[in-house]
Design a protein around this motif. Sequence first.
Motif, short mmCIF file in Angstrom:
data_model
loop_
_atom_site.label_atom_id
_atom_site.label_comp_id
_atom_site.label_asym_id
_atom_site.label_seq_id
_atom_site.Cartn_x
_atom_site.Cartn_y
_atom_site.Cartn_z
N GLU A 214 45.73 40.20 38.65
CA GLU A 214 45.33 40.98 39.82
C GLU A 214 46.12 40.87 41.08
OE1 GLU A 214 43.27 39.64 37.67
OE2 GLU A 214 41.23 40.42 37.72
N LYS A 215 46.03 39.55 41.40
CA LYS A 215 46.83 39.05 42.60
C LYS A 215 48.22 39.10 42.56
CE LYS A 215 47.13 37.01 46.58
NZ LYS A 215 46.87 37.71 47.97
N GLU A 218 49.60 42.45 42.86
CA GLU A 218 49.48 43.05 44.23
C GLU A 218 50.35 42.78 45.00
OE1 GLU A 218 45.89 43.11 47.53
OE2 GLU A 218 45.60 41.66 45.88
N CYS A 220 52.43 39.10 44.87
CA CYS A 220 53.16 37.88 44.85
C CYS A 220 54.48 38.22 44.82
CB CYS A 220 52.80 37.28 43.66
SG CYS A 220 51.06 36.48 43.67
N VAL A 243 52.23 33.53 47.09
CA VAL A 243 51.04 33.94 46.99
C VAL A 243 50.22 34.14 48.36
CG1 VAL A 243 48.89 33.87 45.58
CG2 VAL A 243 50.92 32.62 44.83
N TRP A 246 46.80 33.07 50.05
CA TRP A 246 46.14 31.84 49.42
C TRP A 246 46.79 30.13 49.97
CZ3 TRP A 246 44.98 33.33 43.73
CH2 TRP A 246 44.28 34.64 43.86
N TYR A 321 41.92 28.88 46.06
CA TYR A 321 42.67 29.95 45.85
C TYR A 321 42.92 30.73 47.43
CZ TYR A 321 43.34 30.15 40.96
OH TYR A 321 43.55 29.81 39.62
N ASP A 322 42.02 31.46 47.54
CA ASP A 322 41.98 32.38 48.91
C ASP A 322 41.71 31.32 50.10
OD1 ASP A 322 42.07 34.22 50.93
OD2 ASP A 322 40.06 34.98 50.02
N ASP A 356 42.95 36.12 52.76
CA ASP A 356 43.16 37.66 52.19
C ASP A 356 42.19 38.57 53.31
OD1 ASP A 356 44.64 37.40 49.89
OD2 ASP A 356 42.91 37.31 48.81
N TYR A 385 48.28 38.87 56.19
CA TYR A 385 48.53 37.54 55.78
C TYR A 385 48.80 36.60 56.66
CZ TYR A 385 47.88 39.91 51.38
OH TYR A 385 47.49 40.76 50.30
#
Length: 486
Positions: A214-215, A218, A220, A243, A246, A321-322, A356, A385
């Motif tokens: 999903e990421k 979106e 990357c 990314v 993240w 991650y995030d 995010d 971001y």
Amino acid sequence: MPGEETDTDARERERYLSRRKYMMAAGSLAGVGVLAGNAAGQTTTQTTQGDGQQGEVSLEEQYPGLRILSPEPENAEAASKSTYRSFVTPRTEHYIRNHYPTPDIDASEWTVSLTGMVDEEVELSMDEIRNDYSTETVTHTMQCSGNGRSYFEPQVGGNQWTFGAVGNTVWTGTPVGEILEAYGANTESGTWLSVMGGDAPDGEDIFTRSIPMEKVMEDCLLAYEMNGRPMNGDHGFPVRLLVPGWFGNNNVKWVDRMHVMEMMVFGDQWEEGDQQLYTHWQQYSYRIIPEDEELQQNRSIDVFDTQEQMGVEEIGQPYLYDQMVKSIIGYPSGDETVAPGPGGQIEVVGVAWAGDDAVQTVEVSTDGGESWNEAEFFGPQLGPYAWRQFRYVWSDPDQGEHTLYARATDEQDRTQPATISSPEEGLQAITDDKYPWNVDGYGATAYEPLGVTVTVQSEGGTETTTTEEETTTTEGETTTTTTGGS
């Protein structure tokens, strides 16, 4: 079945190991040609710059705005909080996090493999990555997940990062999703893209991160430029995964392979005997693990917000991650004497980010946390971001010593905690205004350790306070800087 290794996974893993051994024997893989020494207290490294030129220059000379934590592998952070007055961080002040020495790479010979659940496996050259797909640019606040590790008590192992392992830069590259679609990759929700770096010397664990599809689809990128110029070696030349939003550990440098699969790298099939060959950096490291708690591996997860993971029992120890909401004051930068300007004011300036999520508010305290006042945002707003610059006008400050704090709140109404807990408290999540102590010192967001102490003297004593924005271009990098003036 999701979560199980396919026959293709197993075959490709063996083929890739054979390929690595061949390349290592041929001397063409990362880790070959890295020179390091120490002369007159400085580390000299042979590096490959973005323009392809090589030369022996000290790490200190290359990055005058960094404090060197480790010369080999190269690890360094911003030396001064004054870095956090600017919107764009120049590469000379952007932190470096390496697990192995920076590899010496010839971009004309470098390829990135795409394997796994795809219609066609391929070796992509840098020329193809740059020219056969669209180009996108994103401004991304990248932070090492160990930033603030030195503030944990008792001390934990690893590089003792303080405040400076974070920077906000402009990255340019190719959307990973376009490459995956071009070769018929399975991009369904629930699948993963495991990305491997090419920096591991023979016999060492291969730096691998599994990113949820999903990421990947979106936003990357396979990035090859930093602040409008090709990256240099220490920041990932010729190509790194980007990314957005993240933690930095997901932004794999020197990308060597991308593997589409139904789960994260997990279990014996991604290990080799007692060696955690591919799983180490995904399953055993970059996890928030309380003291005396057994590690829990996962084939797959479906929550990627790091703070939200803290409350999910099925995940156990969160994966980094995030990024979580955080802020830092850049002016005053601490341990200095300042004076109000002609209007009797001092302007406090800094930056805030939340991965995010958007930063909703920033508050500033000038009395050690006894009272708080809301700051205002200013400067560029280049996407979700990038960090936001903030300022607070401190009117008629009393003479003497003051402790200044900043704390940010994200759009989900989550606010930075004040302190880091002790291990005895056994916190599993941010609770009672405390960030949970963990065995590797990851993810620290507490604002008190980031506070600055300043001495205010009478008006006209030291020239400071009024901020001015100026945009400068240095070696091809555009930097918006907030500086103090009289």
